[in-house]
Enzyme design. Structure first.
Site, PDB file in Angstrom:
ATOM      1  N   HIS A 237      -9.292   3.267   4.199  1.00  0.00           N
ATOM      2  CA  HIS A 237      -8.515   4.011   3.415  1.00  0.00           C
ATOM      3  C   HIS A 237      -8.918   3.612   2.062  1.00  0.00           C
ATOM      4  O   HIS A 237      -8.408   4.141   1.468  1.00  0.00           O
ATOM      5  CB  HIS A 237      -7.346   2.682   3.524  1.00  0.00           C
ATOM      6  CG  HIS A 237      -7.069   1.115   2.468  1.00  0.00           C
ATOM      7  ND1 HIS A 237      -8.067   0.425   2.642  1.00  0.00           N
ATOM      8  CD2 HIS A 237      -7.013   1.044   1.525  1.00  0.00           C
ATOM      9  CE1 HIS A 237      -8.312  -0.568   2.400  1.00  0.00           C
ATOM     10  NE2 HIS A 237      -8.088  -0.394   1.222  1.00  0.00           N
TER      11      HIS A 237
HETATM   12  C1  UD1 Z   1      -4.172  -1.268  -2.581  1.00  0.00           C
HETATM   13  C2  UD1 Z   1      -5.060  -1.175  -2.980  1.00  0.00           C
HETATM   14  C3  UD1 Z   1      -6.041  -1.765  -1.959  1.00  0.00           C
HETATM   15  C4  UD1 Z   1      -5.969  -2.604  -1.738  1.00  0.00           C
HETATM   16  C5  UD1 Z   1      -4.819  -1.259  -0.557  1.00  0.00           C
HETATM   17  C6  UD1 Z   1      -4.517  -2.930   1.147  1.00  0.00           C
HETATM   18  C7  UD1 Z   1      -4.567  -1.196  -5.749  1.00  0.00           C
HETATM   19  C8  UD1 Z   1      -5.457  -0.659  -6.537  1.00  0.00           C
HETATM   20  N1  UD1 Z   1      -5.200  -0.590  -4.658  1.00  0.00           N
HETATM   21  O1  UD1 Z   1      -4.349  -0.334  -1.947  1.00  0.00           O
HETATM   22  O2  UD1 Z   1      -7.498  -2.764  -3.182  1.00  0.00           O
HETATM   23  O3  UD1 Z   1      -7.215  -2.606  -0.343  1.00  0.00           O
HETATM   24  O4  UD1 Z   1      -3.492  -1.715  -0.937  1.00  0.00           O
HETATM   25  O5  UD1 Z   1      -3.770  -2.171   1.700  1.00  0.00           O
HETATM   26  O6  UD1 Z   1      -4.336  -1.990  -6.106  1.00  0.00           O
HETATM   27  N2  UD1 Z   1       2.858   3.478   1.162  1.00  0.00           N
HETATM   28  C9  UD1 Z   1       3.363   3.083   2.316  1.00  0.00           C
HETATM   29  N3  UD1 Z   1       3.964   1.999   1.832  1.00  0.00           N
HETATM   30  C10 UD1 Z   1       3.361   0.656   1.403  1.00  0.00           C
HETATM   31  C11 UD1 Z   1       2.718   0.460   0.555  1.00  0.00           C
HETATM   32  C12 UD1 Z   1       2.419   2.712  -0.095  1.00  0.00           C
HETATM   33  O7  UD1 Z   1       3.530   3.720   3.441  1.00  0.00           O
HETATM   34  O8  UD1 Z   1       4.389   0.007   1.429  1.00  0.00           O
HETATM   35  C13 UD1 Z   1       1.402   4.511   0.891  1.00  0.00           C
HETATM   36  C14 UD1 Z   1       1.991   5.345  -0.666  1.00  0.00           C
HETATM   37  O9  UD1 Z   1       2.181   6.558   0.158  1.00  0.00           O
HETATM   38  C15 UD1 Z   1       1.492   5.424  -0.959  1.00  0.00           C
HETATM   39  C16 UD1 Z   1       0.155   4.805  -0.646  1.00  0.00           C
HETATM   40  O10 UD1 Z   1       0.190   4.589   0.712  1.00  0.00           O
HETATM   41  O11 UD1 Z   1       0.860   6.398  -1.933  1.00  0.00           O
HETATM   42  C17 UD1 Z   1      -1.424   4.204  -0.712  1.00  0.00           C
HETATM   43  O12 UD1 Z   1      -0.765   2.897  -1.824  1.00  0.00           O
HETATM   44  P1  UD1 Z   1      -1.101   2.319  -2.761  1.00  0.00           P
HETATM   45  O13 UD1 Z   1      -0.685   1.090  -3.508  1.00  0.00           O
HETATM   46  O14 UD1 Z   1      -1.306   3.129  -3.918  1.00  0.00           O
HETATM   47  O15 UD1 Z   1      -2.788   1.900  -2.746  1.00  0.00           O
HETATM   48  P2  UD1 Z   1      -2.598   1.506  -1.182  1.00  0.00           P
HETATM   49  O16 UD1 Z   1      -4.237   2.371  -1.012  1.00  0.00           O
HETATM   50  O17 UD1 Z   1      -2.232   0.971  -0.060  1.00  0.00           O
END
Ligand code: UD1
Length: 378
Positions: free
Chosen positions: A211
């Protein structure tokens, strides 16, 4: 003593669960004078069933007292929203301590708020360094550790990193790894639960997680990794619980070709990369603990596989968890497709790394953290 516990994203939940349990155990032993009141704040960085709620259920984390509901957004947006909303919670609660875990945006944002309000901060899993400042988590780690008051570490190299950056040795406590507290506790509980069994445990398979923006947001890198995984999956079926970010990018790049949805009712798959939605803690643990091999860019899974002695290939150029390489079953392979295939086949032939469990990864780290907090002069 009053403490605010902060969680924000999936990898935080397994770190906070044993700390909540250790505070409750402490209070049971110290019912009057020295009890610790905790206030659990979820920033809402991860917010949906599969990335958040199922973890609270599996890990028996109490319902948060507050959900800041910040949701997704750019790093600046997410950080700023946590800061604005968390400031109000601190003003209302007036805690003695704010405890943050890991290295996500919520960790750094809550730390900045508390320190500027004159509230003491302790950081669990401090001192890890990849040396790679293009990683958002590395910036979060550097900022958090530079300003927090008390730094709890999982390995000796983290102590050394902190000392080198000028942290007074008296502010550093090597306590072990709270994530392994959770792993041990949940492994014991698993015997009495009925987690989903996606593939029969007697059939060889591998597990993939991916990811990181550096791996999945770059077309060339992502394409190379998927090509390597497709080659490995000709020898070993791979199960890939896919992160929302990765699914989105695979769709955008048109890379869905080699990825097929896992059909748990079908005959055991022989080859291919089989996708599932993100899994809850128990279902995922039940999957990877029987795997022949794990290929990942996660931080936590490098440690968990080391704790259970399962070969792990880390698809990154660096790691902030070198102890898993020096002592554990982890191999840093990078993202070169040939190297990934070579190392995977080597592990499948039984020439994977053997390892040992690092010092103090003994299931008792959270107890040490609570004892240290209780002793710290206010
Ligand atoms: C975040 C953390 C990362 C961790 C990862 C684990 C930071 C900088 N990054 O990255 O260190 O390893 O979490 O999962 O804090 N989304 C959903 N459902 C949710 C949350 C997110 O569908 O509950 C989708 C959204 O489209 C979002 C994307 O996932 O834009 C990425 O989520 P985000 O929280 O921005 O970062 P992660 O890549 O999950």
């Amino acid at each position: 003593m009053k403490i605010i516990l902060v969680v924000g994203a999936r990898p935080n939940f397994m770190k906070i669960a044993p700390i909540v349990a250790a505070i409750e155990a402490w209070n049971a032993d110290n019912p009057t004078t020295d009890s610790i009141a905790y206030h659990l704040v979820h920033t809402g960085q991860h917010y949906d069933e599969k990335m958040y709620r199922s973890f609270f259920r599996d890990l028996e984390i109490p319902h948060p007292h507050v959900d800041l509901e910040v949701g997704s957004g750019s790093h600046t947006h997410q950080t700023a929203q946590v800061m604005l909303r968390f400031e109000a919670v601190c003003a209302e609660q007036q805690p003695d301590w704010v405890l943050v875990v890991g290295d996500v945006n919520s960790t750094m944002a809550a730390t900045l708020v508390a320190v500027k309000m004159g509230i003491r901060v302790c950081h669990v899993e401090a001192g890890l360094r990849s040396g790679d400042r293009t990683m958002p988590e590395e910036i979060n780690r550097l900022v958090t550790d530079a300003i927090a008051d008390l730094l709890f570490t999982t390995s000796r190299d983290a102590d050394e990193n902190l000392r080198r950056e000028g942290v007074p040795p008296g502010n550093i406590r090597f306590v072990g790894n709270v994530m392994i507290d959770t792993l041990r506790r949940q492994l014991a509980r698993l015997e009495n639960l009925s987690p989903v069994t996606l593939l029969p445990a007697d059939r060889p398979y591998g597990v993939v997680t991916l990811h990181r923006p550096s791996n999945v947001d770059d077309r060339r890198v992502f394409s190379g990794i998927l090509g390597a995984l497709a080659e490995v999956s000709r020898h070993l079926p791979l199960v890939f619980p896919i992160h929302p970010r990765t699914r989105k990018m695979a769709g955008q790049f048109g890379f869905d070709g080699p990825l097929v949805d896992l059909d748990p009712t079908a005959a055991p798959p022989v080859a291919g990369i089989h996708l599932t939605d993100p899994l809850g803690y128990h279902d995922f643990l039940n999957l990877w603990r029987h795997a022949k091999l794990v290929l990942t860019d996660s931080g936590g899974l490098q440690e968990e596989t080391t704790a259970l002695g399962i070969p792990c290939l880390t698809l990154r150029e660096n790691t902030e968890r070198p102890v898993t390489i020096w002592e554990g079953t982890n191999t840093l392979v990078g993202v070169d497709p040939e190297a990934i295939v070579r190392e995977a086949l080597c592990a499948l032939e039984g020439r994977g790394k053997a390892g040992r469990v690092p010092e103090l990864w003994d299931g008792k780290a959270a107890g040490r953290i609570v004892a240290a907090l209780a002793e710290f002069p206010l």
